[in-house]
Design an enzyme around this catalytic site. Structure first.
Site, PDB file in Angstrom:
ATOM      1  N   GLN A 173      38.518  35.598  29.056  1.00  0.00           N
ATOM      2  CA  GLN A 173      38.166  35.169  29.854  1.00  0.00           C
ATOM      3  C   GLN A 173      37.046  34.116  29.401  1.00  0.00           C
ATOM      4  OE1 GLN A 173      37.274  35.554  33.849  1.00  0.00           O
ATOM      5  NE2 GLN A 173      35.995  34.244  33.284  1.00  0.00           N
ATOM      6  N   GLN A 175      34.679  31.831  30.762  1.00  0.00           N
ATOM      7  CA  GLN A 175      33.103  31.837  31.878  1.00  0.00           C
ATOM      8  C   GLN A 175      32.595  32.697  31.664  1.00  0.00           C
ATOM      9  OE1 GLN A 175      33.528  31.477  35.512  1.00  0.00           O
ATOM     10  NE2 GLN A 175      31.616  30.148  35.997  1.00  0.00           N
ATOM     11  N   PRO A 300      37.689  42.155  34.678  1.00  0.00           N
ATOM     12  CA  PRO A 300      36.153  42.298  35.262  1.00  0.00           C
ATOM     13  C   PRO A 300      36.113  41.721  36.197  1.00  0.00           C
ATOM     14  CG  PRO A 300      36.428  40.926  32.989  1.00  0.00           C
ATOM     15  CD  PRO A 300      38.082  40.822  33.647  1.00  0.00           C
ATOM     16  N   GLY A 302      37.290  39.191  40.345  1.00  0.00           N
ATOM     17  CA  GLY A 302      38.352  39.432  41.466  1.00  0.00           C
ATOM     18  C   GLY A 302      39.169  38.312  41.037  1.00  0.00           C
ATOM     19  N   GLY A 303      38.804  36.956  40.463  1.00  0.00           N
ATOM     20  CA  GLY A 303      39.561  35.779  40.378  1.00  0.00           C
ATOM     21  C   GLY A 303      38.550  34.879  39.457  1.00  0.00           C
ATOM     22  N   MET A 304      40.109  34.159  38.835  1.00  0.00           N
ATOM     23  CA  MET A 304      38.569  33.177  37.629  1.00  0.00           C
ATOM     24  C   MET A 304      39.158  31.687  38.080  1.00  0.00           C
ATOM     25  SD  MET A 304      36.758  32.384  35.949  1.00  0.00           S
ATOM     26  CE  MET A 304      36.551  30.523  35.326  1.00  0.00           C
ATOM     27  N   GLU A 305      38.826  31.215  38.133  1.00  0.00           N
ATOM     28  CA  GLU A 305      39.473  29.466  38.422  1.00  0.00           C
ATOM     29  C   GLU A 305      40.027  28.466  37.803  1.00  0.00           C
ATOM     30  OE1 GLU A 305      36.434  30.799  38.541  1.00  0.00           O
ATOM     31  OE2 GLU A 305      34.880  29.152  38.267  1.00  0.00           O
ATOM     32  N   HIS A 329      38.887  31.444  47.952  1.00  0.00           N
ATOM     33  CA  HIS A 329      37.902  31.026  46.852  1.00  0.00           C
ATOM     34  C   HIS A 329      38.266  30.048  45.751  1.00  0.00           C
ATOM     35  CE1 HIS A 329      34.125  31.719  45.563  1.00  0.00           C
ATOM     36  NE2 HIS A 329      34.810  31.387  44.225  1.00  0.00           N
ATOM     37  N   GLU A 330      39.843  30.502  45.068  1.00  0.00           N
ATOM     38  CA  GLU A 330      39.720  30.420  43.329  1.00  0.00           C
ATOM     39  C   GLU A 330      40.419  28.929  43.674  1.00  0.00           C
ATOM     40  OE1 GLU A 330      37.861  31.640  41.958  1.00  0.00           O
ATOM     41  OE2 GLU A 330      38.257  33.659  42.511  1.00  0.00           O
ATOM     42  N   HIS A 333      38.141  26.113  43.913  1.00  0.00           N
ATOM     43  CA  HIS A 333      37.210  26.107  43.127  1.00  0.00           C
ATOM     44  C   HIS A 333      37.732  24.502  42.287  1.00  0.00           C
ATOM     45  CE1 HIS A 333      33.789  28.188  42.404  1.00  0.00           C
ATOM     46  NE2 HIS A 333      34.738  29.268  42.266  1.00  0.00           N
ATOM     47  N   GLU A 352      29.382  27.900  42.809  1.00  0.00           N
ATOM     48  CA  GLU A 352      29.661  29.055  43.536  1.00  0.00           C
ATOM     49  C   GLU A 352      29.008  29.016  44.787  1.00  0.00           C
ATOM     50  OE1 GLU A 352      31.765  30.571  42.892  1.00  0.00           O
ATOM     51  OE2 GLU A 352      31.933  30.716  41.010  1.00  0.00           O
ATOM     52  N   ASP A 410      25.214  35.113  32.628  1.00  0.00           N
ATOM     53  CA  ASP A 410      25.953  35.898  33.117  1.00  0.00           C
ATOM     54  C   ASP A 410      24.972  36.758  34.554  1.00  0.00           C
ATOM     55  OD1 ASP A 410      28.427  37.319  33.779  1.00  0.00           O
ATOM     56  OD2 ASP A 410      27.722  39.155  32.923  1.00  0.00           O
ATOM     57  N   TYR A 418      26.142  32.187  45.266  1.00  0.00           N
ATOM     58  CA  TYR A 418      27.045  32.390  46.256  1.00  0.00           C
ATOM     59  C   TYR A 418      26.919  32.093  47.700  1.00  0.00           C
ATOM     60  CZ  TYR A 418      30.138  34.027  42.275  1.00  0.00           C
ATOM     61  OH  TYR A 418      30.933  34.099  40.933  1.00  0.00           O
ATOM     62  N   ARG A 591      37.507  45.960  37.419  1.00  0.00           N
ATOM     63  CA  ARG A 591      36.802  44.602  38.517  1.00  0.00           C
ATOM     64  C   ARG A 591      35.194  45.026  38.417  1.00  0.00           C
ATOM     65  NH1 ARG A 591      38.624  42.817  44.060  1.00  0.00           N
ATOM     66  NH2 ARG A 591      37.076  41.728  44.842  1.00  0.00           N
ATOM     67  N   LYS A 593      32.516  43.963  40.366  1.00  0.00           N
ATOM     68  CA  LYS A 593      32.136  44.206  42.185  1.00  0.00           C
ATOM     69  C   LYS A 593      32.464  45.822  42.208  1.00  0.00           C
ATOM     70  CE  LYS A 593      33.955  43.080  45.241  1.00  0.00           C
ATOM     71  NZ  LYS A 593      34.837  42.066  46.772  1.00  0.00           N
TER      72      LYS A 593
HETATM   73  N1  BES Z   1      34.401  32.172  38.877  1.00  0.00           N
HETATM   74  C1  BES Z   1      33.871  33.134  39.324  1.00  0.00           C
HETATM   75  C2  BES Z   1      33.202  34.102  38.220  1.00  0.00           C
HETATM   76  C3  BES Z   1      32.985  33.807  37.355  1.00  0.00           C
HETATM   77  C4  BES Z   1      32.109  33.299  37.635  1.00  0.00           C
HETATM   78  C5  BES Z   1      33.521  34.397  35.931  1.00  0.00           C
HETATM   79  C6  BES Z   1      30.668  33.547  37.016  1.00  0.00           C
HETATM   80  C7  BES Z   1      31.981  34.183  35.109  1.00  0.00           C
HETATM   81  C8  BES Z   1      31.217  33.644  34.866  1.00  0.00           C
HETATM   82  C9  BES Z   1      34.852  33.227  40.516  1.00  0.00           C
HETATM   83  O1  BES Z   1      35.043  32.571  41.241  1.00  0.00           O
HETATM   84  C10 BES Z   1      34.606  34.331  41.212  1.00  0.00           C
HETATM   85  O2  BES Z   1      33.612  33.882  42.010  1.00  0.00           O
HETATM   86  N2  BES Z   1      35.203  34.677  41.778  1.00  0.00           N
HETATM   87  C11 BES Z   1      34.638  36.072  42.721  1.00  0.00           C
HETATM   88  C12 BES Z   1      35.569  36.438  43.421  1.00  0.00           C
HETATM   89  C13 BES Z   1      35.157  35.201  45.494  1.00  0.00           C
HETATM   90  C14 BES Z   1      36.048  36.116  46.092  1.00  0.00           C
HETATM   91  C15 BES Z   1      33.690  36.055  45.481  1.00  0.00           C
HETATM   92  C16 BES Z   1      34.978  36.988  42.030  1.00  0.00           C
HETATM   93  O3  BES Z   1      35.607  37.701  40.819  1.00  0.00           O
HETATM   94  O4  BES Z   1      34.146  38.601  42.580  1.00  0.00           O
HETATM   95 ZN    ZN Z   2      33.500  31.471  42.766  1.00  0.00          ZN
END
Ligand code: BES
Ligand code: ZN
Length: 637
Positions: A173, A175, A300, A302-305, A329-330, A333, A352, A410, A418, A591, A593
């Site tokens: 990971q 980012q 950690p 939901g998704g990473m683009e 969402h991904e 991106h 975002e 972070d 967002y 995860r 979140k």
């Molecule tokens: N690029 C982000 C994840 C991220 C942001 C990783 C900053 C590290 C630093 C990814 O696109 C994202 O926003 N994921 C969200 C899901 C989304 C539906 C809001 C997540 O993982 O919760």
């Molecule tokens: Zn995102």
């Protein structure tokens, strides 16, 4: 591209009062030779010092920058290391004497420049940033090669042990600034490069990257990759695991471990529809394929683009396709973020905010406005809660434009980037009308494709395009949104009758006017159920929780968002029958979140003993991104 040209061009712009980013020098603007020679060398140096820089990278791209990576690497699960050589093609200013890369806990074994051993130095470590690697360059140098080994504790990496008949798994990971923990690189979102790679992994595993990918396991564990579009380092990604490939459309496939591949192929069977809808809105997809890799539950996020291959948590497999907004969402991106990229992490909202907006547009196009407006309502609630949580402690963190210098980037990953970002974009859409807005947005992506974008340049662009008319500009009030706190008064309102009905049902149920049996749970979709559970009063009694659980068997739901909302309330209510599920969930799922609110609820309700006992068991399985946050929350030494 001639970098000499860039710094002079920068100087010229600065003289006109415009700040330009380092790391995204390819502005498309140009300056004449006579302008260039009019500036003394000293003036140029001074101007260069004033450049807006990425505070989270040691790189000095105006001196020397990477343009292409050729990576040879070996993945060793026994030592938990990635070792290899990163060979970069570079571009330098005519007087460049060095190139600086970012590293974080890497052991550097040797460096060559154009094939000859070179002098290099690792600077002192700085908090969050790691150490600069400075390599001396010979005149006209074209290539730098660095051989190195990563640290077993590298923050980007999660090594998941083999368990029973489950093979081991590794994922990265990168980012925001963790790529430097597994490869020496100019780790700034404004610096792009193409890459190719040769990677060896243990036999029986497939290796995958943010690149052209294999579709079958190689018996020798040897894989080659190519990424021909330039990307920033935070989009470098690698995974290795016993995964299978299953096509779900012309340009879309899922990768997952054998036990999940069937479910994943069903859950994401509509990916191609999302891709077609996205292209219909903002133009051709630039990355050829859009595939999805289902990672271990310890992921950690939901998704990473990651380009061409989104990395995703398995917790979005609900059995009924109800959580595909995350894929939207991904996918979004692929335009906002991967094509037009925030130039520094202070501009994260550009990635975002646009992406949440675009996610909702894709959802609207595929599933209808009723669904997307429910999502927008949930987004609004998240935003109001976030503003409440941080505006007194740290009001500046509620501005869209952030100031993260000296901090972990972070910290910028809040609902501000967002959801405040989303509502700001939505405000512009509503102000100028959708037709004009869409045309403008397509233009924006086309104009700045494969470039960095910072907030100030974006504002300038807006003022000469979409918001050129003074009354429109005044109506939007850019300054309040971008440089001001909280939620400006002209924030768009969302109306979702279905969510309003849920709110009314909840109020009636809490007032004792509606019985549990009369609640239309069975007819509610995920968004409605989530709204109901997440808005239960903190002091909902154990008796009432029991009633809901008996009626709806919530603890047995396959939808992890609903399960999560339920367990958070269970902690607040002290509803013990949910605790075994809570414990197993926290041990299995990493995860962040989900973790943060669950552990926080235990902390706030004086159940720290339970929190710490669970955390002790779960912590070794979490990724560094999650333990970083949880250690602080739980004051774990
Ligand atoms: N690029 C982000 C994840 C991220 C942001 C990783 C900053 C590290 C630093 C990814 O696109 C994202 O926003 N994921 C969200 C899901 C989304 C539906 C809001 C997540 O993982 O919760
Ligand atoms: Zn995102």
């Amino acid at each position: 591209m001639n970098l000499n040209h860039i710094s002079i061009q920068t100087t010229a712009l600065l003289l006109f009062g415009t700040a330009l980013l380092c790391g995204c020098g390819d502005t498309g603007e140009s300056s004449s030779a006579s302008e260039n020679s009019a500036l003394s060398a000293k003036a140029q140096r001074i101007a260069a010092m004033k450049q807006v820089t990425d505070h989270h990278s040691f790189a000095r791209p105006e001196e020397a920058r990477i343009t292409h990576l050729s990576w040879d690497a070996n993945v060793d699960f026994d030592t938990r290391t990635i070792s290899g050589c990163a060979t970069y093609d570079i571009e330098t200013s005519s007087d460049a004497e060095r190139i600086i890369l970012d590293t974080h806990e890497l052991t550097i074994e040797g460096v060559t420049v154009d094939g000859q051993p070179a002098t290099f130095a690792l600077g002192e470590a700085q908090e969050h940033l790691g150490r600069p690697l400075t390599v001396d360059l010979t005149a006209g140098a074209k290539q730098v090669s660095i051989c190195y080994v990563s640290d077993p504790g590298a923050d980007a990496l999660l090594w998941v042990e083999a368990q029973g008949d489950q093979a081991p798994f590794l994922f990265t990971q990168s980012q925001a600034i963790l790529a430097r923990t597994w490869i020496p690189v100019q780790d700034s979102p404004g610096i792009r490069f193409t890459y190719e790679a040769n990677v060896r992994v243990p036999q029986g595993l497939m290796a995958l990257m943010s690149a052209e990918n294999p579709t079958a396991i190689d018996p020798d564990g040897r894989y080659s990759f190519r990424m021909t579009q330039p990307i920033p380092a935070y989009l470098l990604a690698l995974a290795a695991g016993e995964v299978e490939y299953r096509s779900v459309g012309q340009r879309c496939a899922v990768y997952a471990v054998p036990s999940l591949i069937e479910d994943a192929a069903y859950e994401f069977g509509e990916m191609e529809d999302l891709l077609l809808a996205a292209e219909g809105l903002y133009g051709t997809y630039a990355w050829e394929r859009y595939d999805l890799l289902i990672l271990p539950a310890a992921f950690p996020f939901g998704g990473m683009e990651n380009p061409r291959l989104t990395f995703a948590t398995p917790t979005i497999i609900a059995g009924d396709r109800s959580l595909v907004a995350l894929v939207a969402h991904e996918l979004a991106h692929s335009w906002s973020g991967n094509l037009v990229t925030n130039a520094t992490w202070d501009d994260f909202w550009l990635n975002e905010g646009f992406t949440v907006y675009f996610e909702q547009r894709i959802m609207e196009a595929v599933y209808g406005r009723e669904i997307s407006e429910m999502l927008a309502t949930l987004s609004y609630q998240g935003l109001v809660d976030e503003v409440d949580a941080i505006q007194d402690l740290n009001p500046d963190d509620t501005h869209l434009k952030l100031h993260l210098q000296g901090r972990n980037p972070d910290d910028g990953m809040t609902a501000i980037a967002y959801d405040k970002g989303y509502f700001f974009i939505r405000l512009m859409e509503e102000t100028v009308g959708r037709e004009r807005f869409d045309a403008w947005l397509s233009d924006y992506f086309a104009t700045y494709a494969f470039k960095g974008m910072d907030t100030e340049r974006f504002v300038d662009y807006l003022k000469t395009t979409l918001l050129a008319d003074p009354s429109t500009l005044a109506a939007v009030n850019l300054d309040a949104w971008i440089y001001g706190p909280g939620l400006p008064p002209n924030c768009p309102t969302v109306s979702s009758p279905r969510i309003q009905n849920v709110d009314a049902a909840l109020a009636a149920w809490e007032a004792g006017e509606t019985s549990t049996a009369d609640l239309p749970w069975k007819d509610w979709v995920y968004q409605e159920r989530y709204r109901f559970l997440s808005n239960l009063a903190d002091d909902t009694s154990v008796e009432r929780m029991t009633e809901l659980d008996d009626a709806w068997e919530i603890g047995g739901t396959g939808n992890n968002e609903i399960l999560f909302a339920w367990m958070e309330q269970a902690v607040r209510s002290g509803y013990q029958p949910a605790y075994p599920r809570l414990e197993s969930f926290l041990i299995e799922v990493g995860r962040r979140k989900f973790l943060t609110p669950l552990y926080r609820a235990m902390k706030e309700t004086n159940q720290m003993d339970m929190a710490l006992a669970i955390y002790k068991q779960a912590r070794p399985g979490y990724h560094a991104v999650a333990t970083g946050t949880m250690d602080e929350l739980l004051a774990w030494n």
